[in-house]
Design a protein around this motif. Structure first.
Motif, mmCIF file in Angstrom:
data_model
loop_
_atom_site.group_PDB
_atom_site.id
_atom_site.type_symbol
_atom_site.label_atom_id
_atom_site.label_comp_id
_atom_site.label_asym_id
_atom_site.label_seq_id
_atom_site.Cartn_x
_atom_site.Cartn_y
_atom_site.Cartn_z
ATOM 1 N N GLY A 313 4.473 1.197 -15.912
ATOM 2 C CA GLY A 313 3.611 2.158 -16.034
ATOM 3 C C GLY A 313 4.044 3.463 -15.491
ATOM 4 N N TYR A 314 5.166 3.464 -14.782
ATOM 5 C CA TYR A 314 5.813 4.625 -14.209
ATOM 6 C C TYR A 314 5.672 5.973 -15.046
ATOM 7 N N PRO A 315 5.312 6.893 -14.917
ATOM 8 C CA PRO A 315 5.487 7.989 -16.030
ATOM 9 C C PRO A 315 6.863 8.967 -15.607
ATOM 10 N N GLN A 316 7.160 9.568 -16.834
ATOM 11 C CA GLN A 316 8.533 10.138 -16.945
ATOM 12 C C GLN A 316 8.868 11.054 -15.566
ATOM 13 N N SER A 317 7.586 11.785 -14.982
ATOM 14 C CA SER A 317 8.027 12.370 -13.944
ATOM 15 C C SER A 317 8.574 11.722 -12.543
ATOM 16 N N PHE A 318 8.360 10.342 -12.708
ATOM 17 C CA PHE A 318 8.623 9.479 -11.529
ATOM 18 C C PHE A 318 10.172 9.452 -11.760
ATOM 19 N N PHE A 319 10.889 9.200 -12.735
ATOM 20 C CA PHE A 319 12.210 9.113 -13.011
ATOM 21 C C PHE A 319 12.927 10.546 -12.707
ATOM 22 N N LEU A 320 12.342 11.590 -13.166
ATOM 23 C CA LEU A 320 12.891 12.982 -12.611
ATOM 24 C C LEU A 320 13.000 13.218 -11.401
#
Lengths: 395, 239
Positions: A313-320
């Protein structure tokens, strides 16, 4: 140490510093990445150092001039390439309200042959020894000596000349050398410093100058230095000069404007300036490619883990955030050794060339910010691979 | 019996599927892999999906787990309709779920504790209070109390899988989706994991939906759903 950095990055990011942990986990890759970033930074800093040296050395003689406004030929780009202009313009300028003094300045270039047969190129100014054309103490203290024929003052920072030569001169031991068929006696020293196109400077009287350059005439100096009355409006006087003096052969500019035009010409029009600027671009490109390779490989190596985090459930902003965290770490940790190494290289090059190479705070901060931007850009491109992290593929 | 589709169980169901069809590919290559799936997954129970390879059980699992978009039909997950859901809704829905994959997918640079922490950190700062105690507790319960600060490279395959289980469970998910979670586990570890999932169902009402061929688990399942060629051929309550 690693634990301390982990705690610091955790505090900074407000989460588990996965970027740092990933980088620190593979120490060989981290070392290679930092070496790559440092290499790119050194490349950029060296090129900027040369560019800065070009700019500084161009400004040296201007800063020594005792003038508010400079009259030069209308086609002037640099101090050295200004064609002679009519001395009559000096008298016309003196008639302009606000102008208190004027003095002609002649420019030429002579070769000083050394005992070992090598040549030192000296940019030579001929000046009226009854006027204070320069602010340089060494010059003004020796103006009376310049009134004697074939007497010269020399720049003690002239490149590739033993220091003892200048200390001997300052101790009263006159130096003589042949130049353009005449024997010059060097009676004193001053400090300016060589640049990209000259090894140093020489000051002679206008009369000696005309003997050294017999094709030149007293009525056609290269520049005319104007000083203003206290309280005079320089811009207004400059505008008035432009009104009164024919612009087809003469241009009136404040000393700062002339200096700015000269440096702009040297850095954007002369090949040497363009080459240094291009070197900076190459350094940035090298840095971008290295950081992109490191980050994109890192993303590819952890694509299943990232997909798992997506499933959780981690959003894309987490990976960025992870990728930019890595980019920031590479930028800062690569920059530090680069600055240390480049400062040492500056000292070596400055000692060898006499060029004014210094690690300025502004340059260091600028390159650090540029490195962070460079790494962030590479990180942004590398994050495209994150799109391949499809959690549905994990099952 | 077709227990999962009855109105009585559906009222207490964690997941309800109605006329679900799914296709892969486009144009000529378009192929239907699920056909008219009607199913209700009972809350707090261990439901096992069985079927041959290619029968559609993994596709069904990923649809219910918000990992694929619903193309046709309806899936209500914990009361939330997934068909037409935005990406944000799918992401937020997944935070209520736990996933245990066949491969552990542990982060190689994170310790066992840190890997488990990742299952909690997604829930925000409030959930992170006492995360160390929570992570240590769940790992200890799974027999890894002496491996808390080990990196995955220092753990055996079974230990890694148990860390992955701990990561899935630490956030107290409403539903656990598991794909062959015991494949890398020995008999005792498998029993430990299944026992833990069953206990969570009893104590917290956690629903577990599992794809497995492990007869040790199938024997302990509350419900078994059998798929064949994209169709449910048997959905029965057991035990």
């Amino acid at each position: 140490m690693s634990g301390l950095l982990e705690a610091i990055f955790e505090r900074l990011t407000g989460r588990l510093p996965i970027g740092w942990l990933q980088l620190a986990h593979n120490k060989m890759r981290l070392a290679a990445a930092l070496a790559g970033v440092a290499f790119a930074d050194i490349l950029i800093l060296i090129q900027l150092g040369f560019l800065g040296a070009l700019i500084e050395s161009t400004k040296f003689p201007y800063r020594q001039m005792n003038a508010d406004i400079l009259l030069s030929s209308s086609d002037m780009n640099t101090l050295a390439d200004s064609n002679p202009l009519p001395r009559q313009r000096m008298y016309e300028a003196l008639a302009v309200p606000g102008v208190s003094a004027a003095t002609p300045l002649y420019y030429g270039r002579i070769d000083w042959k050394q005992a070992d047969g090598t040549i030192r190129t000296l940019d030579t100014f001929g000046l009226d020894p009854t006027q204070l054309a320069f602010k340089t103490p060494g010059i003004n203290a020796a103006l009376d000596l310049l009134k004697l024929s074939d007497v010269a003052l020399i720049d003690s920072r002239t490149r590739n000349v033993a220091k003892s030569v200048f200390t001997d001169i300052d101790a009263g031991k006159a130096l003589s050398f042949e130049a353009r068929g005449r024997t010059l006696s060097v009676a004193g020293t001053f400090v300016i410093g060589g640049g990209m196109t000259t090894d140093g400077y020489l000051i002679v009287s206008d009369q000696t100058f005309l003997k050294l350059f017999p094709q030149r005439v007293a009525g056609a100096p290269n520049h005319i230095l104007l000083r203003l009355e206290p309280g005079a409006d320089r811009d207004a006087v400059t505008a008035e000069l432009r009104e009164r003096i024919p612009q087809y052969d003469t241009v009136a500019r404040s000393l700062e404007t002339a200096m700015a035009k000269d440096t702009a010409f040297q850095t954007t029009q002369k090949p040497v300036g363009v080459i240094f600027g291009f070197g900076v671009v190459i350094g940035i490109m090298v840095g971008c490619i290295i950081v992109y390779q490191v980050l994109s490989t890192d993303v590819a190596d952890h694509i299943r883990e990232y997909a798992t985090f997506k499933a959780i459930g981690y959003p894309q902003s987490f990976f960025l955030g992870i990728v930019f965290e890595e980019a920031f770490i590479l930028a800062v940790f690569g920059f530090v050794p680069a600055v240390i190494i480049t400062t040492g290289l500056y000292a070596i090059i400055a000692a060898a060339t006499g060029l004014p190479l210094d690690m300025t705070v502004a340059r260091a901060i600028g390159v650090l910010l540029g490195t962070i931007a460079m790494c962030a850009l590479s990180g942004a491109v590398a994050t495209r691979r994150l799109a391949k992290a499809n959690p549905a593929d994990l099952f | 019996m077709k227990a999962q589709s009855s109105a009585m169980i559906e009222a207490g169901a964690a997941i309800v599927l109605r006329n679900v069809n799914h296709w892969f590919g486009d144009g000529e290559a378009r192929k239907q892999v699920l056909f008219d799936i009607d199913l209700a997954i009972a809350r707090g129970k261990l439901t096992v999906l069985v079927g041959a390879s290619g029968s559609g059980k993994t596709t069904l699992l990923t649809l219910m787990g918000c990992l694929r978009r619903v193309q046709d039909g309806s899936i209500a997950l914990l009361g939330t309709e997934l068909r037409g859901a935005t990406e944000e809704l799918l992401v937020s829905s997944r935070r209520r779920l736990g996933f245990i994959f066949q491969a552990h997918n542990l982060h190689d640079s994170l310790t066992a504790m840190q890997n488990v922490r990742m299952g909690l950190e997604v829930h925000g700062a409030e959930a992170m209070r006492d995360w160390r105690d929570a992570a240590a507790h769940v790992l200890t319960t799974l027999g890894l109390g002496d491996r808390l600060d080990y990196l995955p490279a220092k753990l055996s395959g079974g230990q890694k899988q148990r860390v992955a289980v701990a990561r899935a469970l630490i956030g107290n998910p409403d539903i656990v989706f598991a794909d062959e979670p015991t494949a890398a586990l020995d008999k005792d570890s498998a029993a430990l994991v299944v026992g833990m999932l069953k206990r969570l169902g009893t104590e917290r009402g956690t629903t577990t939906l599992m794809v497995t061929h492990d007869t040790r688990i199938i024997e302990r399942a509350d419900c078994i759903v059998a798929l064949q060629d994209g169709r449910i051929v048997d959905g029965s309550a057991v035990g």
